[in-house]
Scaffold this motif. Structure first.
Motif, PDB file in Angstrom:
ATOM      1  N   CYS A  74      36.877  -6.481 -55.025  1.00 13.90           N
ATOM      2  CA  CYS A  74      36.566  -7.238 -53.818  1.00 13.90           C
ATOM      3  C   CYS A  74      35.514  -8.294 -54.150  1.00 13.90           C
ATOM      4  O   CYS A  74      34.506  -7.999 -54.793  1.00 13.90           O
ATOM      5  CB  CYS A  74      36.061  -6.291 -52.738  1.00 13.90           C
ATOM      6  SG  CYS A  74      35.477  -7.138 -51.274  1.00 13.90           S
ATOM      7  N   CYS A  77      32.067  -7.081 -51.744  1.00 11.67           N
ATOM      8  CA  CYS A  77      31.307  -5.865 -52.062  1.00 11.67           C
ATOM      9  C   CYS A  77      31.452  -5.457 -53.526  1.00 11.67           C
ATOM     10  O   CYS A  77      30.823  -4.504 -53.965  1.00 11.67           O
ATOM     11  CB  CYS A  77      31.721  -4.725 -51.142  1.00 11.67           C
ATOM     12  SG  CYS A  77      33.419  -4.187 -51.409  1.00 11.67           S
ATOM     13  N   ASP A  95      38.776  -6.473 -49.495  1.00 14.43           N
ATOM     14  CA  ASP A  95      39.350  -5.354 -48.751  1.00 14.43           C
ATOM     15  C   ASP A  95      39.246  -5.674 -47.268  1.00 14.43           C
ATOM     16  O   ASP A  95      38.615  -6.652 -46.873  1.00 14.43           O
ATOM     17  CB  ASP A  95      38.638  -4.044 -49.105  1.00 14.43           C
ATOM     18  CG  ASP A  95      37.150  -4.153 -48.960  1.00 14.43           C
ATOM     19  OD1 ASP A  95      36.611  -3.664 -47.973  1.00 14.43           O
ATOM     20  OD2 ASP A  95      36.529  -4.783 -49.863  1.00 14.43           O
ATOM     21  N   CYS A  98      35.779  -6.264 -45.692  1.00 18.79           N
ATOM     22  CA  CYS A  98      35.016  -7.431 -46.152  1.00 18.79           C
ATOM     23  C   CYS A  98      35.743  -8.745 -45.861  1.00 18.79           C
ATOM     24  O   CYS A  98      35.210  -9.817 -46.146  1.00 18.79           O
ATOM     25  CB  CYS A  98      34.776  -7.340 -47.650  1.00 18.79           C
ATOM     26  SG  CYS A  98      33.826  -5.915 -48.144  1.00 18.79           S
TER      27      CYS A  98
END
Ligand code: ZN
Ligand code: ZN
Ligand code: ZN
Ligand code: ZN
Length: 575
Positions: A74, A77, A95, A98
């Motif tokens: 990601c 994050c 994801d 996020c």
């Protein structure tokens, strides 16, 4: 006795209560999961609608996936993720949780933006998820091989660098747009065109000089309905390499609209890459002819084909093969585009004037590949009408194959074409041609017919000189029947050569006959058919080896849509 009676009654009521309890729990056990499932699906569709709205407003080209096809991290994050969304323009991944932050904080590839003060472009770096096997531009070691979000890629020139090596790139380092700079429309070009007071082709040419010599921007027009899901994947790959503004999905925008971008680019420089079947190519060429009618002659692009689906004879005649299924990477496709040469190709007008209907306008079709009357058109027509009647029945590839085979061998259907020579008159350039006993006539513009068969040259000791695409001549051949057609397909027989001509006229005197133009079949009553020259199209030709046969995999699949070319005898080919 009374005591006994009371006890029995008691037992009955107890039994009744137990029944009710059982019924209650059973119902609960059935209803609750149903309600939960329904609730979940409602929530999911709600979320989908919500997401759709979000995707529509977003500047990124988000696509959701349930499973990434390579290790992915990601961009927000930095966690390893299996499912989520990715942008097919800039390659950012995130994801679900996020996604919104990624959308807000990370900038996508800008399709239109001012350049630096010195007229150059800065790299646009995206961190992580660099392509496998990429090499660092500084230390020349492999990039992106650590199991975490690491290393950078420029979304324009595709240069990759290590996290540690990036600071040592000099400040003066500018983005040169990479290997395909001559095909990419840089964001500053569109910015300048947009600011022009006077939109004139001369001004475009002046602006183009800043894009380097030999700049021939490409527009990609992909039909996502051709050839399984290939089109969808190709759109993403081309958006990654090129400016997303030059990549069009024909299921969302018709070619006539997409081609209007040509009128903002220097005249004579544009190339169009059509990803789709021969039917899609015809659609684009028709749109180009309309540009000519609108007085946009000077902006007419050159056309290259990336064939999707199977048995694309036009594409095969131009050296691009009969079907692409990802054999070569898209980078190689673009390299082939850079090396291709321009050829002219005749396009034809087919006029069908039905007998007795003098007041009705004749039907006018445009033709690139071939016109035919007889067994191959009949087979296409039978298949077509049955599929229209019961579309769901034809969704399976195996059933399609079986049905197609049946039509190819069923004699009673083929009888309809008997004694064609007695019912039809053929005129080549105004001269009547005496016909032998025939069941079908095929009029060809291109070299290939029926999914990779050279009809005019034929085979044997003395093949005829190859036909040309730009000689203004049509080749006319006859076939004795469906079995003869099949023999021609497996190169065991030659058709009867009837002649070449600039104008072909066919008069059907009696009865209805099956006919087709470029794979679109119909049944036609008594009529006069006139085929005359319409226009010339500028096509790109790939001078590599041409394939005379479809490979195994492409034969086993009948065309999935009627807009694809008809491939008359797929079954015989594979025998
Ligand atoms: Zn995340
Ligand atoms: Zn993006
Ligand atoms: Zn760059
Ligand atoms: Zn490095």
């Amino acid at each position: 006795r009374e005591e006994e009676h009371r006890l029995l009654q008691n037992g009955d009521s107890l039994n009744g209560a137990a029944d009710w309890t059982l019924l209650f729990w059973t119902t609960l056990a059935v209803v609750v999961p149903v309600i939960i499932t329904l609730w979940c699906s409602v929530q999911r569709s709600k979320r989908k609608i919500h997401m759709k709205d979000f995707f529509r407003k977003s500047k990124h080209g988000w696509h959701c996936t349930d499973l990434f096809n390579k290790p992915t991290y990601c961009c927000v994050c930095q966690q390893h993720i299996l499912q989520g969304a990715f942008c097919d323009c800039c390659g950012v991944c995130a994801d679900e949780t996020c996604l919104r932050r990624a959308d807000r904080s990370l900038v996508c590839k800008e399709i239109m933006a001012p350049s630096q003060t010195d007229g150059t472009l800065e790299h646009h770096w995206v961190r992580g998820n660099v392509p496998l096997c990429s090499v660092c531009a500084v230390c020349k070691e492999q990039c992106g091989n650590q199991p975490k979000l690491c290393d950078f890629r420029c979304v324009w020139c595709q240069t990759t660098v290590h996290d540690d090596c990036k600071p040592s790139l000099s400040d003066g380092e500018r983005c040169e747009l990479g290997e395909f700079r001559s095909l990419i429309i840089p964001p500053h070009y569109l910015h300048l065109v947009n600011k022009l007071r006077r939109r004139h082709p001369d001004e475009y040419s002046k602006l183009a000089s800043a894009c380097g010599s030999g700049w021939t921007p490409v527009l990609v027009l992909a039909n996502t309905r051709s050839g399984n899901n290939m089109g969808e994947a190709l759109l993403g790959e081309f958006r990654t390499i090129l400016n997303p503004v030059q990549v069009f999905d024909l299921s969302e925008l018709p070619p006539s609209k997409a081609l209007q971008l040509c009128t903002l680019l220097p005249p004579g420089s544009v190339r169009v890459l059509v990803c789709g079947g021969d039917g899609t190519v015809g659609w684009v060429l028709d749109a180009i002819d309309t540009m000519k009618l609108k007085g946009q002659d000077q902006f007419i692009p050159r056309v290259m084909i990336l064939p999707l689906g199977t048995g694309n004879d036009l594409s095969n005649s131009l050296g691009w093969g009969s079907g692409y299924a990802g054999e070569i990477p898209v980078e190689q496709v673009l390299r082939n585009l850079l090396e291709a040469e321009v050829v002219k190709m005749d396009r034809w007008k087919v006029q069908v004037a039905s007998k007795g209907l003098y007041f009705r306008k004749p039907k006018v079709l445009s033709m690139n590949n071939y016109f035919s009357v007889g067994p191959d058109a009949l087979m296409a027509l039978n298949f077509h009408t049955h599929r229209e009647k019961t579309p769901s029945f034809f969704s399976s590839r195996i059933i399609n194959k079986a049905v197609y085979f049946m039509y190819g061998t069923k004699d009673c259907l083929v009888q309809e074409c008997k004694d064609l020579d007695k019912r039809i008159e053929l005129e080549l350039d105004g001269e009547r041609v005496a016909l032998p006993s025939l069941e079908g006539i095929i009029v060809c513009n291109i070299g290939y017919w029926g999914g990779g068969c050279r009809l005019w040259e034929g085979m044997g000791d003395e093949p005829y000189p190859p036909t040309r695409l730009d000689d203004g001549l049509l080749e006319v051949v006859g076939v004795f029947g469906s079995f003869h057609c099949a023999q021609i397909q497996v190169k065991m027989a030659n058709p009867v050569r009837l002649g070449q001509a600039h104008t072909v006229r066919l008069v059907l005197k009696t009865s209805r006959m099956p006919m087709q133009v470029d794979g679109e079949p119909w049944a036609q009553g008594p009529c006069t058919i006139t085929i005359t020259h319409k226009t010339e199209a500028f096509m790109l030709y790939h001078s590599a080896e041409q394939t005379d046969d479809d490979d195994e995999s492409s034969i086993s699949e009948p065309p999935s849509s009627t807009s694809l070319m008809f491939h008359p005898y797929p079954f015989f080919c594979s025998l």
